[in-house]
Design an enzyme around this catalytic site. Structure first.
Site, PDB file in Angstrom:
ATOM      1  NE  ARG A  21      -3.468  -2.405   2.568  1.00 15.32           N
ATOM      2  CZ  ARG A  21      -4.801  -2.459   2.647  1.00 15.32           C
ATOM      3  NH1 ARG A  21      -5.512  -1.362   2.732  1.00 15.32           N
ATOM      4  NH2 ARG A  21      -5.418  -3.621   2.672  1.00 15.32           N
ATOM      5  CB  THR A 245     -17.160   5.186  13.736  1.00 16.10           C
ATOM      6  OG1 THR A 245     -15.942   5.923  13.893  1.00 16.10           O
ATOM      7  CG2 THR A 245     -17.727   5.508  12.370  1.00 16.10           C
ATOM      8  CE  LYS A 248     -14.994   4.228   8.733  1.00 12.67           C
ATOM      9  NZ  LYS A 248     -15.030   2.785   8.851  1.00 12.67           N
ATOM     10  CB  THR A 277      -6.498   3.517  26.220  1.00 18.76           C
ATOM     11  OG1 THR A 277      -5.822   4.278  25.228  1.00 18.76           O
ATOM     12  CG2 THR A 277      -7.983   3.621  25.975  1.00 18.76           C
ATOM     13  CB  THR A 278      -5.247   8.770  27.316  1.00 21.06           C
ATOM     14  OG1 THR A 278      -4.070   8.445  28.054  1.00 21.06           O
ATOM     15  CG2 THR A 278      -5.616  10.222  27.551  1.00 21.06           C
TER      16      THR A 278
HETATM   17  C1  LIG Z   1     -14.101   1.916   9.696  1.00 21.56           C
HETATM   18  C2  LIG Z   1     -14.838   0.781  10.333  1.00 21.56           C
HETATM   19  C3  LIG Z   1     -14.715   0.530  11.697  1.00 21.56           C
HETATM   20  C4  LIG Z   1     -13.716   1.236  12.546  1.00 21.56           C
HETATM   21  O1  LIG Z   1     -14.095   2.526  12.826  1.00 21.56           O
HETATM   22  P1  LIG Z   1     -12.958   3.613  13.161  1.00 21.56           P
HETATM   23  O2  LIG Z   1     -13.661   4.634  13.945  1.00 21.56           O
HETATM   24  O3  LIG Z   1     -12.426   4.077  11.838  1.00 21.56           O
HETATM   25  O4  LIG Z   1     -11.893   2.891  13.938  1.00 21.56           O
HETATM   26  C5  LIG Z   1     -15.553  -0.414  12.272  1.00 21.56           C
HETATM   27  N1  LIG Z   1     -16.435  -1.116  11.534  1.00 21.56           N
HETATM   28  C6  LIG Z   1     -16.542  -0.943  10.197  1.00 21.56           C
HETATM   29  C7  LIG Z   1     -17.529  -1.734   9.438  1.00 21.56           C
HETATM   30  C8  LIG Z   1     -15.735  -0.001   9.556  1.00 21.56           C
HETATM   31  O5  LIG Z   1     -15.807   0.152   8.239  1.00 21.56           O
END
Ligand SMILES: *Cc1c(COP(=O)(O)O)cnc(C)c1O
Length: 426
Positions: A21, A245, A248, A277-278
């Site tokens: 990559r 999350t 995104k 973890t912090t």
């Molecule tokens: C990106 C992703 C995650 C992880 O989320 P992050 O906040 O980027 O660590 C978890 N599950 C799926 C399906 C994802 O595509």
């Protein structure tokens, strides 16, 4: 032992398999989404258009979100100052967790440093706390969910992607009395297809299983308040644990689960990935909170995204490009070969100032390599026509398959390996 040589060999293997990559050097320009400055290997810069961001709605550059981060950093400083056990829970994090529990209409929420960590920590901890738990996992689940299942150390069974007959077989074999957890996603991000959530919830009821859903590629984008596909389909109360999350569509960073109070409290109390973890910085929490609250009431972003994704599918499809049919905002265009997928991506950047990273194995199965396009509300129609012309030119240049029957390009067909793509050259 030649340690250096060992790592060089490991990298060479990836290069030989066309899996090495290379990350693009990109500087996004706040206020000009989806534009960015790209620097090549010689540090020459030029402006390009990004077509593959997971900042799906452009919220990472929304004025309310930027202001929340700046103002909070000014008032509370930068870091959290420790784990939550040491530093306490900073005020913006308290508000963020309340906002998330409200979003999914659950009793409680727990925030982690990323979506990856939230899946690994929660799936492993919940499964571990259930005696003799059988974890039943969709074949195409994200790496972070697989990590959680492995980390739990409990027995697992994998069901074929979205295959309810197979899921039922596994549940029947396990019997009603054995404790079970079904883990799956709502929107699968590479194929853009959606799980049959209601059927899974029905099966879970019938066989007395717990349900865990990853709505990472749906939160902010589906449902009247942006809580995801479960909200859109009226199913939030039928799923025990909803994970998401803030990195995104919400445009910031951090992951979370929402669930009943005892489940959230147990994960808070037992998960090492949470405890040691912090905590997330207050400014980041405030920014995510601002974004989530904005999207609870504003629908223009969601509507704009759906409109532009639909237009992209129509415009690219009409030009003969092999667009995989999806019901979501994800627009996969199939190449079917790792080397030519990388070549297509390079040519888009070098000749057309368009950035779409190649998606190759192991992110997707071999022979289903693709460009994954994610139109946002801020991609204009003019940009869409530029994209179409660039893709058509690249497809002709590299002699990639065009005008094929894309109704065959379903997630099922691609992943079963039944589909053989017509290749016109190479
Ligand atoms: C990106 C992703 C995650 C992880 O989320 P992050 O906040 O980027 O660590 C978890 N599950 C799926 C399906 C994802 O595509």
């Amino acid at each position: 032992m030649d340690y250096r040589g060992l790592f060089e060999d490991a990298i060479d293997t990836l290069r030989r398999e066309k899996r090495y990559r290379v990350f693009a050097d990109l500087e996004r320009i706040a206020g000009h989404f989806p534009k960015a400055i790209y620097r090549d290997s010689a540090d020459n810069e030029r402006e390009i258009t990004i077509w593959c961001s997971n900042d799906y709605l452009g919220m990472g550059q929304h004025q309310k979100v930027i202001s929340a981060m700046q103002e909070t950093a000014g008032k509370l400083g930068t870091g959290a100052g420790g784990t939550r056990n040491i530093a306490g829970t900073n005020r913006p994090l308290v508000e963020l967790e309340r906002s998330l529990a409200d979003l999914h209409r659950k009793e409680a929420a727990l925030v982690f440093t990323s979506g990856f960590v939230s899946n690994e920590a929660s799936i492993s901890t919940i499964a571990r706390l259930i005696p003799n738990c059988l974890v039943i996992s969709d074949q195409l689940n994200h790496a972070s969910m697989i990590a959680g299942v492995k980390q739990s150390g409990m027995e697992k069974k994998i069901f074929r992607h979205n295959d309810m007959k197979h899921l039922r077989e596994i549940l029947e074999a396990a019997g009603k009395d054995r404790p079970k957890m079904i883990v799956f996603e709502s929107v699968y991000s590479m194929d853009g297809d959606v799980a049959p959530i209601e059927e899974i919830a029905d099966l879970a009821d019938e066989f007395n299983a717990l349900t865990y859903i990853d709505e990472v590629h749906a939160v902010g984008m589906y449902g009247p308040r942006g809580a995801g596909i479960c909200e859109r389909d009226g199913l939030m109360q039928r799923i025990d644990i909803i994970e998401g999350t803030m990195a995104k569509a919400f445009g910031v960073m951090g992951g979370y689960i929402t669930a009943s109070q005892p489940i959230v409290d147990a994960v808070r109390s037992y998960a090492s990935e949470f405890i040691f973890t912090t905590a997330l910085p207050p400014a980041l929490c405030a920014a995510a909170h601002a974004s989530i609250e904005h999207l609870k009431s504003s629908t223009v972003e969601r509507e704009g995204q759906q409109r532009q994704a639909q237009r992209a599918k129509e415009i690219l499809g009409a030009a003969g490009l092999p667009v995989m049919p999806t019901n979501t905002h994800i627009v996969p265009v199939i190449v079917g070969d790792a080397r030519r997928c990388k070549a297509a991506s390079d040519m888009l950047m070098d000749k057309h100032n368009i950035y779409i990273q190649p998606i190759n194995y192991p992110t997707v199965p071999k022979d289903t390599e693709r460009l994954r396009i994610t139109p946002t509300p801020l991609h204009t129609d003019e940009m869409l026509f530029e994209l179409r012309d660039a893709l058509v030119s690249v497809w002709k240049n590299l002699d990639l398959p065009m005008n094929i029957d894309t109704s065959q390009l379903t997630a099922q067909a691609l992943n079963s390996g039944d589909l053989v793509l017509p290749t016109t050259g190479g």
